[in-house]
Design a protein around this motif. Structure first.
Motif, mmCIF file in Angstrom:
data_model
loop_
_atom_site.group_PDB
_atom_site.id
_atom_site.type_symbol
_atom_site.label_atom_id
_atom_site.label_comp_id
_atom_site.label_asym_id
_atom_site.label_seq_id
_atom_site.Cartn_x
_atom_site.Cartn_y
_atom_site.Cartn_z
ATOM 1 N N VAL A 193 17.023 -2.048 -8.344
ATOM 2 C CA VAL A 193 16.670 -3.384 -7.918
ATOM 3 C C VAL A 193 15.729 -4.148 -8.861
ATOM 4 O O VAL A 193 14.654 -3.220 -9.125
ATOM 5 N N PHE A 194 15.760 -5.056 -9.509
ATOM 6 C CA PHE A 194 14.866 -5.957 -10.486
ATOM 7 C C PHE A 194 14.674 -7.062 -9.892
ATOM 8 O O PHE A 194 15.670 -7.800 -9.784
ATOM 9 N N ASP A 195 13.460 -7.484 -9.772
ATOM 10 C CA ASP A 195 13.000 -8.878 -9.058
ATOM 11 C C ASP A 195 12.751 -9.885 -10.453
ATOM 12 O O ASP A 195 11.702 -9.517 -11.208
ATOM 13 N N VAL A 196 13.281 -10.906 -10.640
ATOM 14 C CA VAL A 196 13.172 -11.718 -11.731
ATOM 15 C C VAL A 196 12.522 -13.147 -11.164
ATOM 16 O O VAL A 196 12.534 -14.240 -11.727
ATOM 17 N N ALA A 223 15.785 -18.982 -21.144
ATOM 18 C CA ALA A 223 15.528 -18.202 -22.344
ATOM 19 C C ALA A 223 14.288 -18.744 -22.988
ATOM 20 O O ALA A 223 13.497 -17.862 -23.775
ATOM 21 N N ALA A 224 13.672 -19.755 -22.769
ATOM 22 C CA ALA A 224 12.679 -20.253 -23.192
ATOM 23 C C ALA A 224 11.496 -20.165 -22.610
ATOM 24 O O ALA A 224 10.323 -20.220 -23.139
ATOM 25 N N ASP A 225 11.771 -19.331 -21.475
ATOM 26 C CA ASP A 225 10.457 -18.692 -20.724
ATOM 27 C C ASP A 225 9.899 -17.708 -21.680
ATOM 28 O O ASP A 225 10.313 -16.707 -22.141
ATOM 29 N N PRO A 226 8.598 -17.687 -22.009
ATOM 30 C CA PRO A 226 7.906 -16.553 -22.782
ATOM 31 C C PRO A 226 7.810 -15.314 -22.256
ATOM 32 O O PRO A 226 7.926 -14.428 -22.992
ATOM 33 N N ALA A 227 8.002 -15.054 -21.035
ATOM 34 C CA ALA A 227 8.046 -13.753 -20.439
ATOM 35 C C ALA A 227 9.339 -12.819 -20.217
ATOM 36 O O ALA A 227 9.622 -11.823 -20.000
ATOM 37 N N LEU A 228 10.617 -13.899 -20.700
ATOM 38 C CA LEU A 228 11.851 -13.420 -20.911
ATOM 39 C C LEU A 228 12.376 -12.258 -21.732
ATOM 40 O O LEU A 228 12.544 -11.062 -21.309
ATOM 41 N N ALA A 229 11.679 -12.505 -22.891
ATOM 42 C CA ALA A 229 12.027 -11.575 -23.991
ATOM 43 C C ALA A 229 11.787 -10.135 -23.613
ATOM 44 O O ALA A 229 12.145 -8.978 -23.899
ATOM 45 N N GLY A 230 10.182 -10.223 -23.323
ATOM 46 C CA GLY A 230 9.585 -8.910 -23.028
ATOM 47 C C GLY A 230 10.362 -8.237 -22.039
ATOM 48 O O GLY A 230 10.313 -6.865 -21.958
ATOM 49 N N PHE A 231 10.441 -8.840 -20.858
ATOM 50 C CA PHE A 231 11.133 -8.410 -19.848
ATOM 51 C C PHE A 231 12.338 -7.692 -20.202
ATOM 52 O O PHE A 231 12.575 -6.668 -19.742
ATOM 53 N N LEU A 232 13.244 -8.428 -20.758
ATOM 54 C CA LEU A 232 14.742 -7.982 -21.203
ATOM 55 C C LEU A 232 14.580 -6.645 -22.249
ATOM 56 O O LEU A 232 15.123 -5.565 -21.803
ATOM 57 N N ASP A 233 13.473 -6.608 -22.893
ATOM 58 C CA ASP A 233 13.198 -5.291 -23.852
ATOM 59 C C ASP A 233 12.995 -4.101 -22.999
ATOM 60 O O ASP A 233 13.379 -3.263 -23.158
ATOM 61 N N SER A 234 11.672 -4.515 -22.138
ATOM 62 C CA SER A 234 11.402 -3.267 -21.066
ATOM 63 C C SER A 234 12.755 -2.960 -20.136
ATOM 64 O O SER A 234 12.567 -1.625 -19.767
ATOM 65 N N LEU A 235 13.370 -3.665 -19.907
ATOM 66 C CA LEU A 235 14.508 -3.439 -19.066
ATOM 67 C C LEU A 235 15.486 -2.482 -19.637
ATOM 68 O O LEU A 235 16.012 -1.535 -19.364
#
Length: 310
Positions: A193-196, A223-235
């Motif tokens: 489970v991952f909380d976004v 997608a414009a949220d600066p936190a998204l890209a890093g989160f997807l890469d970490s996921l």
């Protein structure tokens, strides 16, 4: 002169269907029957191995067997032992499927159908449901797949069964990616489970509120949220190495759940990104939006990826 040996016969598929009373076992068995399985309900445990072994290897139909608390000689330990015994046969491919649902949903179903709970006796209905859940907890823990039918329409349940247990060859571990809303409760069947909820919420934008995470406008906003890209890469960095390790441990089914507040915007978008990425790895994942009924997705080609960020 060299004589080539015939290829080995494929293992016969056997699904043991069990779970809580009222969770949809009869519906699931009808779904299996529609998929070409031979379906047998309420089979005594003493007859299970005999039934499975009746047909000659290579010619038997896939088999779905319903066994639950109604069975005359039902016992959790005996059922688990019987499943373990069947798995020792090299010509059998055996899975244990457990159907679950929330207590209030089960109570409503029994009330609507005016049926008595099979172990309730003189107990209040909710007490009978809780007692059965306690009795079957070990069975649920040992199940290869758990499906929570609380918010699952019949058509979506059948679609999910077809994706996970369809008779066409589907090698490797079956992966389900699910979006959900925390306000509607955690999905019981989730393994990861991952909380976004840390992402910017489109709900507070008037023009985006009525849309979903499948729309281009909502996707672009998230997608414009600066936190998204890093989160997807970490996921991806986390999940990628886990998949082969789970397979090495013999896990047949894995459910990855992505949650936001309502299960309509952020979790939907991120789940679709994860689904798309898994598909590029050669996986054949299933995508399900739990709190958006009627959106069970079959393949990567069917999924719209607004402002894809992975």
């Amino acid at each position: 002169m060299t004589t080539s040996l015939p290829p080995p016969s494929p293992a016969a598929r056997v699904i043991i269907v069990t779970g809580l009373s009222g969770a949809g076992k009869s519906t699931a068995l009808k779904g299996f029957e529609d998929m070409g399985y031979e379906a047998v309900d309420n089979l005594p445990l003493s007859l299970l191995e005999r039934l499975v072994g009746e047909a000659a290897p290579g010619v038997r139909k896939p088999l779905a067997v319903g066994i639950d608390i109604r069975t005359r000689d039902f016992d959790v330990s005996r059922l688990l032992a019987a499943v373990d015994t069947l798995r020792t046969h090299p010509d059998l491919d055996v899975d244990l499927l457990f159907l679950d649902a929330d207590e209030h949903v089960l109570a409503r179903r029994f009330t609507e159908t005016r049926r008595r709970h099979p172990i309730g006796g003189d107990l209040p209905l909710t007490d009978g449901i809780l007692l059965e859940r306690q009795m079957l907890s070990m069975l649920r823990d040992r199940a290869d797949a758990v499906i929570d039918t609380s918010r699952l329409p019949v058509a979506d349940l059948r679609g999910l069964l077809e994706k996970q247990f369809g008779t066409e060859a589907n090698p490797g571990m079956s992966v389900v990616v699910m979006s959900f809303g925390f306000r509607n409760g955690l999905p019981r069947e989730a393994d990861l489970v991952f909380d976004v909820r840390f992402l910017r919420n489109p709900h507070y934008i008037d023009a985006l509120r009525p849309q979903t995470g499948q729309s281009a406008d909502v996707g672009a906003y998230i997608a414009a949220d600066p936190a998204l890209a890093g989160f997807l890469d970490s996921l991806k960095t986390l999940i990628g190495p886990l998949l082969p390790r789970y397979e090495e441990e013999g896990k047949s089914y894995l459910t990855i759940a992505i949650g936001c507040t309502g299960g309509k915007h952020r979790s939907v978008y991120v789940a679709e990104q994860l689904f798309h990425w898994l598909s590029t790895l050669g996986r054949r994942p299933t995508l399900r939006h739990r709190d958006m009924p009627g959106t069970l997705t079959a393949s990567a080609a069917d999924v719209h990826h607004p402002a894809a960020g992975c």
